[in-house]
Each structure stands twice: as structure tokens, then as C-alpha cells.
Write a protein that holds these residues in place. Structure first.
Motif, PDB file in Angstrom:
ATOM      1  N   UNK A  33      11.368  20.110  -8.753  1.00  0.00           N
ATOM      2  CA  UNK A  33      10.154  19.550  -8.156  1.00  0.00           C
ATOM      3  C   UNK A  33       9.364  18.844  -9.254  1.00  0.00           C
ATOM      4  N   UNK A  34       8.540  17.866  -8.875  1.00  0.00           N
ATOM      5  CA  UNK A  34       7.721  17.214  -9.893  1.00  0.00           C
ATOM      6  C   UNK A  34       6.905  18.247 -10.680  1.00  0.00           C
ATOM      7  N   UNK A  35       6.772  18.011 -11.962  1.00  0.00           N
ATOM      8  CA  UNK A  35       6.115  18.981 -12.846  1.00  0.00           C
ATOM      9  C   UNK A  35       4.680  19.287 -12.428  1.00  0.00           C
ATOM     10  N   UNK A  36       4.032  18.384 -11.733  1.00  0.00           N
ATOM     11  CA  UNK A  36       2.636  18.638 -11.324  1.00  0.00           C
ATOM     12  C   UNK A  36       2.526  19.820 -10.357  1.00  0.00           C
ATOM     13  N   UNK A  37       3.630  20.195  -9.707  1.00  0.00           N
ATOM     14  CA  UNK A  37       3.611  21.330  -8.780  1.00  0.00           C
ATOM     15  C   UNK A  37       4.089  22.636  -9.432  1.00  0.00           C
ATOM     16  N   UNK A  38       4.592  22.560 -10.641  1.00  0.00           N
ATOM     17  CA  UNK A  38       5.233  23.705 -11.272  1.00  0.00           C
ATOM     18  C   UNK A  38       4.398  24.971 -11.347  1.00  0.00           C
ATOM     19  N   UNK A  39       3.205  24.892 -11.929  1.00  0.00           N
ATOM     20  CA  UNK A  39       2.373  26.091 -12.087  1.00  0.00           C
ATOM     21  C   UNK A  39       1.960  26.667 -10.737  1.00  0.00           C
ATOM     22  N   UNK A  40       1.671  25.798  -9.792  1.00  0.00           N
ATOM     23  CA  UNK A  40       1.261  26.268  -8.465  1.00  0.00           C
ATOM     24  C   UNK A  40       2.395  27.045  -7.790  1.00  0.00           C
ATOM     25  N   UNK A  41       3.604  26.507  -7.848  1.00  0.00           N
ATOM     26  CA  UNK A  41       4.742  27.202  -7.264  1.00  0.00           C
ATOM     27  C   UNK A  41       4.999  28.531  -7.975  1.00  0.00           C
ATOM     28  N   UNK A  42       4.977  28.505  -9.284  1.00  0.00           N
ATOM     29  CA  UNK A  42       5.250  29.714 -10.062  1.00  0.00           C
ATOM     30  C   UNK A  42       4.261  30.822  -9.730  1.00  0.00           C
ATOM     31  N   UNK A  43       3.010  30.481  -9.545  1.00  0.00           N
ATOM     32  CA  UNK A  43       1.997  31.510  -9.309  1.00  0.00           C
ATOM     33  C   UNK A  43       2.012  32.057  -7.882  1.00  0.00           C
ATOM     34  N   UNK A  44       2.614  31.335  -6.939  1.00  0.00           N
ATOM     35  CA  UNK A  44       2.591  31.777  -5.549  1.00  0.00           C
ATOM     36  C   UNK A  44       3.910  32.371  -5.045  1.00  0.00           C
ATOM     37  N   UNK A  45       4.959  32.276  -5.821  1.00  0.00           N
ATOM     38  CA  UNK A  45       6.238  32.847  -5.393  1.00  0.00           C
ATOM     39  C   UNK A  45       6.249  34.350  -5.639  1.00  0.00           C
ATOM     40  N   UNK A  46       6.798  35.118  -4.683  1.00  0.00           N
ATOM     41  CA  UNK A  46       6.822  36.576  -4.855  1.00  0.00           C
ATOM     42  C   UNK A  46       7.733  37.021  -5.994  1.00  0.00           C
ATOM     43  N   UNK A  47       8.781  36.265  -6.259  1.00  0.00           N
ATOM     44  CA  UNK A  47       9.697  36.575  -7.357  1.00  0.00           C
ATOM     45  C   UNK A  47      10.259  35.267  -7.881  1.00  0.00           C
ATOM     46  N   UNK A  48      10.303  35.155  -9.189  1.00  0.00           N
ATOM     47  CA  UNK A  48      10.794  33.926  -9.797  1.00  0.00           C
ATOM     48  C   UNK A  48      11.954  34.245 -10.731  1.00  0.00           C
ATOM     49  N   UNK A  49      13.036  33.513 -10.570  1.00  0.00           N
ATOM     50  CA  UNK A  49      14.185  33.655 -11.454  1.00  0.00           C
ATOM     51  C   UNK A  49      14.017  32.746 -12.655  1.00  0.00           C
TER      52      UNK A  49
END
Length: 144
Positions: free
Chosen positions: A44-60
Motif C-alpha cells: 500500500x502507499x506509504x502514507x497509509x502505513x502507520x494507520x494500517x499498522x496501528x489498527x490491525x489486530x495482529x501484524x506479521x
């Protein structure tokens, strides 16, 4: 001096990551993690990275370069999902990235981000309504 500069340049161009003819590199998983299901990547475009990371229940495992953040998902996570146009799905995690680096490694022994929560979050941040069937493909119908 010129010979030394050329050897450094050529050495910098060689990567430890396999390079395909199409100009892509395969994201290398840490050797301590088990990818028994195979793996693909969703970028995904880097501008969405932190938002996705903070809202996912688990991140690989998550890799990043200047343009995109890449999430490792189990192979085949594109089946029956219509990923938004702003997302890039890379089979085998062969991505068109320049020097991607690992920015997140999970605490567990699996490198995967669950694909359904990732899909829903990517749809949300990009403003796209989730679609469960790829456009234009025929859907399987159960026998009575």
C-alpha cells in the motif's frame, strides 16, 4: 581509483535478494520464521502505513521502501478478494521495490498478517467498498 569505484558500484547493485528479470526483488523473511503456507505480499502507499499498522489486530512481517509498505500474507490471499486499485498484490512477494527493509517483525514464529483484516483495513483507508469476488471472474456455485 576508477576500478575501485566501479567495484563498489557493482557490489552495491548486487543484492542478497533474488532479482527477477522484471525488475522486482523477493522480500526475504527472517530465517527464524516459518512460512509453511508460502507467502505473498500486499503493498500500500506509504502514507497509509502507520494507520494500517496501528489498527490491525495482529501484524506479521512488514517491509517498507520510499513508496510502499509491504505486508506478508499467506500465499493465495488474493483468491476471491478484489484488492483496491491502490494496493499492489505480489505473488511470491516479488515486489517492484528499491531496497525494501524489514520494519516490523512479529513476536510469534509466523510471518503472516491475517489477510481478511488487512483487506478490510486497506479498503477502509482507501475509501473503497470491499468486494469479495474479483471483477469479471465466474463464481463457483454449490451443487444442490
Amino acid at each position: 581509483m576508477l576500478k575501485n569505484a566501479m567495484s563498489h558500484l557493482l557490489g552495491a547493485r548486487r543484492s542478497r535478494q533474488p532479482l527477477r528479470a522484471t525488475g522486482t526483488v523477493q522480500l526475504p523473511l527472517p530465517p527464524s520464521l516459518s512460512a509453511s503456507l508460502g507467502y505473498d505480499a500486499v503493498g500500500v502507499p506509504s502514507r497509509y502505513g502507520f494507520r494500517l499498522m496501528s489498527h490491525l489486530p495482529r501484524t506479521g512481517c512488514v517491509f517498507a521502501d520510499a513508496d510502499r509498505w509491504w505486508w506478508i500474507v499467506p500465499a493465495g490471499s488474493d483468491l476471491d478478494l478484489d484488492w483496491p486499485a491502490q494496493a499492489a498484490y505480489a505473488k511470491g512477494a516479488f515486489v517492484p521495490a528499491v531496497r525494501p527493509r524489514l520494519i516490523h517483525q512479529p513476536d510469534t514464529r509466523t510471518p503472516y498478517t491475517p489477510p481478511i483484516p488487512l483487506f478490510l483495513m486497506v479498503c477502509q483507508v482507501t475509501g473503497v467498498t470491499p468486494s469479495w469476488a474479483p471483477s469479471g471472474d465466474a463464481r463457483a456455485v454449490s451443487a444442490p
